[in-house]
Motif scaffolding. Structure first.
Motif, PDB file in Angstrom:
ATOM      1  N   VAL A 187       5.591  -1.916   8.846  1.00  0.00           N
ATOM      2  CA  VAL A 187       4.739  -0.793   8.439  1.00  0.00           C
ATOM      3  C   VAL A 187       3.822  -1.219   7.296  1.00  0.00           C
ATOM      4  O   VAL A 187       2.618  -0.916   7.294  1.00  0.00           O
ATOM      5  CB  VAL A 187       5.599   0.413   8.014  1.00  0.00           C
ATOM      6  N   LEU A 188       4.357  -1.943   6.325  1.00  0.00           N
ATOM      7  CA  LEU A 188       3.554  -2.360   5.176  1.00  0.00           C
ATOM      8  C   LEU A 188       2.456  -3.333   5.601  1.00  0.00           C
ATOM      9  O   LEU A 188       1.337  -3.275   5.079  1.00  0.00           O
ATOM     10  CB  LEU A 188       4.459  -2.999   4.120  1.00  0.00           C
ATOM     11  N   GLU A 189       2.745  -4.220   6.542  1.00  0.00           N
ATOM     12  CA  GLU A 189       1.711  -5.138   7.018  1.00  0.00           C
ATOM     13  C   GLU A 189       0.600  -4.376   7.734  1.00  0.00           C
ATOM     14  O   GLU A 189      -0.592  -4.649   7.529  1.00  0.00           O
ATOM     15  CB  GLU A 189       2.318  -6.192   7.940  1.00  0.00           C
ATOM     16  N   ARG A 190       0.975  -3.417   8.576  1.00  0.00           N
ATOM     17  CA  ARG A 190      -0.052  -2.612   9.257  1.00  0.00           C
ATOM     18  C   ARG A 190      -0.870  -1.817   8.239  1.00  0.00           C
ATOM     19  O   ARG A 190      -2.088  -1.679   8.361  1.00  0.00           O
ATOM     20  CB  ARG A 190       0.592  -1.664  10.266  1.00  0.00           C
ATOM     21  N   PHE A 191      -0.185  -1.302   7.214  1.00  0.00           N
ATOM     22  CA  PHE A 191      -0.888  -0.518   6.217  1.00  0.00           C
ATOM     23  C   PHE A 191      -1.832  -1.386   5.382  1.00  0.00           C
ATOM     24  O   PHE A 191      -2.933  -0.967   5.026  1.00  0.00           O
ATOM     25  CB  PHE A 191       0.112   0.209   5.316  1.00  0.00           C
ATOM     26  N   ALA A 192      -1.404  -2.613   5.076  1.00  0.00           N
ATOM     27  CA  ALA A 192      -2.281  -3.526   4.331  1.00  0.00           C
ATOM     28  C   ALA A 192      -3.538  -3.815   5.136  1.00  0.00           C
ATOM     29  O   ALA A 192      -4.652  -3.854   4.595  1.00  0.00           O
ATOM     30  CB  ALA A 192      -1.534  -4.818   4.010  1.00  0.00           C
ATOM     31  N   ARG A 193      -3.373  -3.992   6.444  1.00  0.00           N
ATOM     32  CA  ARG A 193      -4.550  -4.257   7.282  1.00  0.00           C
ATOM     33  C   ARG A 193      -5.435  -3.014   7.378  1.00  0.00           C
ATOM     34  O   ARG A 193      -6.660  -3.120   7.350  1.00  0.00           O
ATOM     35  CB  ARG A 193      -4.109  -4.707   8.677  1.00  0.00           C
ATOM     36  N   TRP A 194      -4.832  -1.840   7.470  1.00  0.00           N
ATOM     37  CA  TRP A 194      -5.601  -0.589   7.464  1.00  0.00           C
ATOM     38  C   TRP A 194      -6.460  -0.510   6.206  1.00  0.00           C
ATOM     39  O   TRP A 194      -7.635  -0.155   6.255  1.00  0.00           O
ATOM     40  CB  TRP A 194      -4.638   0.592   7.545  1.00  0.00           C
ATOM     41  N   THR A 195      -5.858  -0.864   5.067  1.00  0.00           N
ATOM     42  CA  THR A 195      -6.553  -0.760   3.791  1.00  0.00           C
ATOM     43  C   THR A 195      -7.768  -1.678   3.737  1.00  0.00           C
ATOM     44  O   THR A 195      -8.799  -1.329   3.157  1.00  0.00           O
ATOM     45  CB  THR A 195      -5.590  -1.105   2.642  1.00  0.00           C
ATOM     46  N   LEU A 196      -7.673  -2.856   4.339  1.00  0.00           N
ATOM     47  CA  LEU A 196      -8.748  -3.841   4.244  1.00  0.00           C
ATOM     48  C   LEU A 196      -9.729  -3.774   5.414  1.00  0.00           C
ATOM     49  O   LEU A 196     -10.686  -4.565   5.441  1.00  0.00           O
ATOM     50  CB  LEU A 196      -8.145  -5.248   4.149  1.00  0.00           C
ATOM     51  N   THR A 197      -9.495  -2.879   6.371  1.00  0.00           N
ATOM     52  CA  THR A 197     -10.420  -2.773   7.513  1.00  0.00           C
ATOM     53  C   THR A 197     -10.862  -1.332   7.750  1.00  0.00           C
ATOM     54  O   THR A 197     -12.045  -1.030   7.751  1.00  0.00           O
ATOM     55  CB  THR A 197      -9.782  -3.330   8.799  1.00  0.00           C
TER      56      THR A 197
END
Length: 359
Positions: A187-197
């Motif tokens: 979840v945190l990896e998906r959220f980090a990518r959401w934040t940067l894209t």
């Protein structure tokens, strides 16, 4: 904490005064009309409800107890711990299904319950935290990622708030320090990518709260996510999560940047940004390679639902030495599907031009 790091006694005086103000003024000590409020925090009222102690507790502001705990750790005075427990106990009494409000209605109580569990070892707080972690899973958008919710100031928009979302990831990070669940890491990896894209604002910013992209972005909003970015990079070694946050931090906090906009923002910077700063230092402070020139596609790209497009990047070695071991990472929003059509060669000779393509 700044005093502990540096010995700066002015910081100690300010910290002690702030904690004492919280304990004396910002907690409810007596209420004949709302006895359930006793021991809980007042909500800052934005001038809508009278003076700043007129409004009672809510989940959107059931946080910021860490300073009270540090007050007790540093001085031995149990008052700080008692105040933090009062807020955490109210959270436990009111736990339910959170369906309304921005992401901080999960993030603040999650952080509070984690911190008070850490301070007390009382498993009631850990179970309450697990209850909110389960809801964070349910809030995550199944296609886009992010803990999307309606925006209080713009209720027509359902798009998530990078400003508030970092409070959820901070709570998940601390909880997973004990739980060590791979699904939370994912979840945190998906959220980090959401934040940067997904909430990226060109050329170097992140949107604050949902709505029109024409409102612009701010590089300083990376600070709330800095600890998460460092953690995700350590686990994945994907440079997206180190190089891009580091560029945002440089743009947002170097000597030429605007000052931090106020006391509300102090914790969002100093509680998280040092983790990213440490990670960048640990990995050699990576900088752009001056002899490696990247030419991105010109102009914007429009994709309709179900549409396809080819994206081409040209790269050139402008130096006198070969560039070895080239690896390319190409990231989009999570609701896009990408494939490599033409990879870069692993070695670029001096003066050589090469292209890579992605669908």
């Amino acid at each position: 904490m700044h005093f502990v790091r540096t010995g700066d006694r002015a910081a100690l005086r300010l910290g002690l005064a702030s904690a004492q103000h919280y304990l004396d003024v910002d907690l409810t000590h007596y209420s004949s009309e709302q006895p359930d409020w006793v021991g809980t925090q007042h909500t800052h009222s934005h001038g809508l409800f009278g003076h700043h102690t007129a409004q009672g507790p809510d989940f959107g502001h059931a946080g910021y107890t860490q300073g009270l705990l540090w007050h007790s750790y540093l001085t031995g005075d149990p008052e700080g711990l008692a105040g933090a427990r009062g807020v955490a106990d109210w959270c436990l009494r009111k736990l339910g299904v959170h369906t309304n409000g921005m992401e901080r209605v999960l993030g603040h109580p999650l952080m509070t319950l984690n911190d008070v569990y850490e301070a007390t070892g009382d498993e009631r707080y850990l179970r309450g935290s697990a209850h909110l972690v389960d809801q964070a899973f349910k809030w995550e958008h199944p296609l886009r990622g992010g803990f999307l919710s309606a925006i209080t100031e713009s209720p027509a928009y359902y798009s998530g708030s990078s400003f508030n979302n970092g409070l959820v990831s901070a709570g998940l990070l601390k909880f997973n320090g004990w739980a060590r669940l791979p699904e939370i890491d994912a979840v945190l990896e998906r959220f980090a990518r959401w934040t940067l894209t997904d909430v990226w604002i060109w050329p170097l910013g992140i949107a604050t709260k949902g709505g029109s992209v024409h409102k612009g972005g701010n590089a300083q909003f990376i600070s709330t996510h800095a600890r998460m970015m460092a953690q995700v990079y350590e686990r994945t070694k994907d440079p997206l999560y180190l190089a891009v946050p580091a560029r945002l931090a440089s743009a947002g906090f170097d000597a030429r940047a605007k000052p931090i906009p106020g006391t509300r923002s102090v914790g969002m910077v100093y509680n998280y940004l040092p983790w990213l700063t440490a990670a960048v230092g640990k990995h050699g402070r990576p900088e752009p390679e001056p002899q490696f020139e990247v030419v991105p596609p010109g102009g914007p790209l429009t994709l309709t639902a179900g549409g396809r497009a080819i994206v081409t990047f040209n790269v050139r070695n402008t130096g006198a030495q070969p560039i070895e071991n080239l690896v390319v990472f190409f990231h989009t929003r999570l609701d896009f599907t990408t494939a490599t059509m033409q990879p870069l060669p692993a070695r670029l000779l001096p003066g050589q031009l090469a292209s890579c393509q992605f669908e």
